[in-house]
Design an enzyme around this catalytic site. Sequence first.
Site, PDB file in Angstrom:
ATOM      1  CB  SER A  30      -0.846  -0.077   1.302  1.00  0.00           C
ATOM      2  OG  SER A  30      -1.520   1.181   1.466  1.00  0.00           O
TER       3      SER A  30
ATOM      4  CE1 TYR B   5      -4.143  -2.062   4.951  1.00  0.00           C
ATOM      5  CE2 TYR B   5      -3.284   0.163   4.194  1.00  0.00           C
ATOM      6  CZ  TYR B   5      -3.911  -1.040   3.852  1.00  0.00           C
ATOM      7  OH  TYR B   5      -3.957  -1.196   2.502  1.00  0.00           O
TER       8      TYR B   5
HETATM    9  N1  LIG Z   1      -8.565  -0.240  -2.294  1.00  0.00           N
HETATM   10  C1  LIG Z   1      -7.441   0.571  -2.034  1.00  0.00           C
HETATM   11  O1  LIG Z   1      -7.641   1.778  -2.219  1.00  0.00           O
HETATM   12  C2  LIG Z   1      -6.042  -0.175  -1.669  1.00  0.00           C
HETATM   13  C3  LIG Z   1      -5.000   0.730  -1.589  1.00  0.00           C
HETATM   14  C4  LIG Z   1      -3.952   0.221  -1.107  1.00  0.00           C
HETATM   15  C5  LIG Z   1      -3.883  -1.234  -0.782  1.00  0.00           C
HETATM   16  N2  LIG Z   1      -4.882  -1.870  -1.002  1.00  0.00           N
HETATM   17  C6  LIG Z   1      -4.827  -3.379  -0.514  1.00  0.00           C
HETATM   18  O2  LIG Z   1      -5.342  -4.073  -1.608  1.00  0.00           O
HETATM   19  C7  LIG Z   1      -6.079  -5.262  -1.337  1.00  0.00           C
HETATM   20  C8  LIG Z   1      -7.353  -5.552  -1.874  1.00  0.00           C
HETATM   21  O3  LIG Z   1      -8.108  -4.225  -1.260  1.00  0.00           O
HETATM   22  P1  LIG Z   1      -9.668  -4.010  -1.590  1.00  0.00           P
HETATM   23  O4  LIG Z   1      -9.639  -2.361  -1.742  1.00  0.00           O
HETATM   24  O5  LIG Z   1     -10.124  -4.997  -2.815  1.00  0.00           O
HETATM   25  O6  LIG Z   1     -10.176  -4.285  -0.247  1.00  0.00           O
HETATM   26  P2  LIG Z   1     -11.327  -5.045   0.022  1.00  0.00           P
HETATM   27  O7  LIG Z   1     -11.677  -5.075   1.651  1.00  0.00           O
HETATM   28  O8  LIG Z   1     -12.516  -4.989  -0.910  1.00  0.00           O
HETATM   29  O9  LIG Z   1     -10.939  -6.829  -0.240  1.00  0.00           O
HETATM   30  C9  LIG Z   1     -10.342  -7.532   0.640  1.00  0.00           C
HETATM   31  C10 LIG Z   1     -11.047  -8.651   0.751  1.00  0.00           C
HETATM   32  O10 LIG Z   1     -10.153  -9.583   1.644  1.00  0.00           O
HETATM   33  C11 LIG Z   1     -11.071 -10.250   2.557  1.00  0.00           C
HETATM   34  N3  LIG Z   1     -10.318 -10.708   3.689  1.00  0.00           N
HETATM   35  C12 LIG Z   1     -10.134 -10.054   4.733  1.00  0.00           C
HETATM   36  N4  LIG Z   1      -9.629 -10.647   5.457  1.00  0.00           N
HETATM   37  C13 LIG Z   1      -9.485 -12.003   5.116  1.00  0.00           C
HETATM   38  C14 LIG Z   1      -8.900 -12.962   5.788  1.00  0.00           C
HETATM   39  N5  LIG Z   1      -8.394 -13.336   6.863  1.00  0.00           N
HETATM   40  N6  LIG Z   1      -9.234 -14.121   5.099  1.00  0.00           N
HETATM   41  C15 LIG Z   1      -9.851 -14.235   3.621  1.00  0.00           C
HETATM   42  N7  LIG Z   1     -10.338 -13.091   3.184  1.00  0.00           N
HETATM   43  C16 LIG Z   1     -10.296 -11.909   3.920  1.00  0.00           C
HETATM   44  C17 LIG Z   1     -12.283  -9.535   2.774  1.00  0.00           C
HETATM   45  O11 LIG Z   1     -13.569 -10.039   2.960  1.00  0.00           O
HETATM   46  C18 LIG Z   1     -12.537  -8.620   1.691  1.00  0.00           C
HETATM   47  O12 LIG Z   1     -13.415  -9.289   0.307  1.00  0.00           O
HETATM   48  C19 LIG Z   1      -5.839  -5.113   0.247  1.00  0.00           C
HETATM   49  O13 LIG Z   1      -4.658  -6.076   0.645  1.00  0.00           O
HETATM   50  C20 LIG Z   1      -5.655  -3.918   0.618  1.00  0.00           C
HETATM   51  O14 LIG Z   1      -4.943  -3.460   1.615  1.00  0.00           O
HETATM   52  C21 LIG Z   1      -6.106  -1.440  -1.475  1.00  0.00           C
END
Ligand SMILES: NC(=O)c1ccc[n+]([C@@H]2O[C@H](COP(=O)([O-])OP(=O)(O)OC[C@H]3O[C@@H](n4cnc5c(N)ncnc54)[C@H](O)[C@@H]3O)[C@@H](O)[C@H]2O)c1
Length: 361
Positions: free
Chosen positions: A148, A173
């Site tokens: 991130s 985080y």
């Molecule tokens: N969306 C953003 O702006 C952004 C920015 C930086 C990093 N990220 C990273 O990208 C990745 C995806 O993010 P996103 O925006 O799709 O978020 P999101 O929350 O929509 O997707 C993450 C998914 O992981 C699942 N999850 C969480 N803990 C879990 C576990 N212990 N076991 C199994 N499943 C689990 C959740 O149910 C969720 O559906 C994440 O790692 C997030 O930290 C996202």
Amino acid sequence: MAKILVTGGAGFIGFHLTKALLARGDEVVSIDNLNDYYDPQLKLDRLKALGLQTPSPLMGEGWGEGENSTLNTKNLTFQKLDLADRQGIETLFKQNQFDIVVNLGAQAGVRYSIENPHAYVDSNLVGFVNILEGCRHSKVKHLVYASSSSVYGMNIKQPFSTEDRVDYPISLYAATKKSNELMAHTYSHLYGIPTTGLRFFTVYGLFGRPDMAYFSFTKKILAGETIDVFNNGEMQRDFTYIGDIVEGITRVMQNAPSPLMGEGRGEGELSNTKKITNAAAPYKIYNIGNNQPVTLRRFITAIETATGQKAKENLLPMQPGDVPITYADVDELIADTGFKPATSIEEGIGKFVEWYKGYYN
Ligand SMILES: NC(=O)c1ccc[n+]([C@@H]2O[C@H](COP(=O)([O-])OP(=O)(O)OC[C@H]3O[C@@H](n4cnc5c(N)ncnc54)[C@H](O)[C@@H]3O)[C@@H](O)[C@H]2O)c1
């Protein structure tokens, strides 16, 4: 055609990536624990949009506590599984030979890490080690995982480069995401597993996350409610459209790092990493961002234009854990994949608002 594991497959980015991989003919195994950090119905609707017949948790059908249900459609298998379930992840890797693993499952969100720190340890640390162990004991050719932009904390230098030091996280985080990069490096070095970490910069788009500002602002503006605007709208974010993120991930997936690649910027050039370590790890980190920070003000205006409604604002100071600006240097992504995210905030928000209105009627 490759066999790919996508974790967090019912999540925002995981859903869009799965859709793109299926469209190009890959076989995808998707896992997610479908937690209720935000409305799980949206996660189920994403799975439905992939052609899966999901049971309704609201009606108490299937997917009870401790139940690891599996759903199937052509080339896609979905399993409700927790990353922190060591036995379950071990079995998953034993039953499947994955070519590539994309770890997107995590407890996301900066502010929530103040409220519920343990969720970050369970999913992002314990869960990530389980994935690394799975990759170690099977012949996975490439592990791509979500890091991130938050690892840059309050980095003074801009734009943020993967060569900058990221030793000063300002949220738990961010600390877990930085830890993922450190753990991945160790596994790349010890076991020769090619790993690539992707530092995403504020991703937005259709089927997006309700906990993020673009989503809640759209909801409130359409309902005529007041929005909380932190730091007088002066914060800047390098908003990146989901279509660009998926294009970036799929290109990076084909580009597994070799130990010789290091983190340098060109042939014959010694990277900072190579100047300080002899570790021969097939390890790489990229920023995926728009390379064009947008003020909160411009972002609110884009939502006002797309919704045709004026926002009512409640101006507030900055929140703990928040950073004033994020700004991605994407030179390495361009050099290695030939791709640069470029969707403007106005175009991307326009598409999001159109989806939002349709989804919520
Ligand atoms: N969306 C953003 O702006 C952004 C920015 C930086 C990093 N990220 C990273 O990208 C990745 C995806 O993010 P996103 O925006 O799709 O978020 P999101 O929350 O929509 O997707 C993450 C998914 O992981 C699942 N999850 C969480 N803990 C879990 C576990 N212990 N076991 C199994 N499943 C689990 C959740 O149910 C969720 O559906 C994440 O790692 C997030 O930290 C996202």
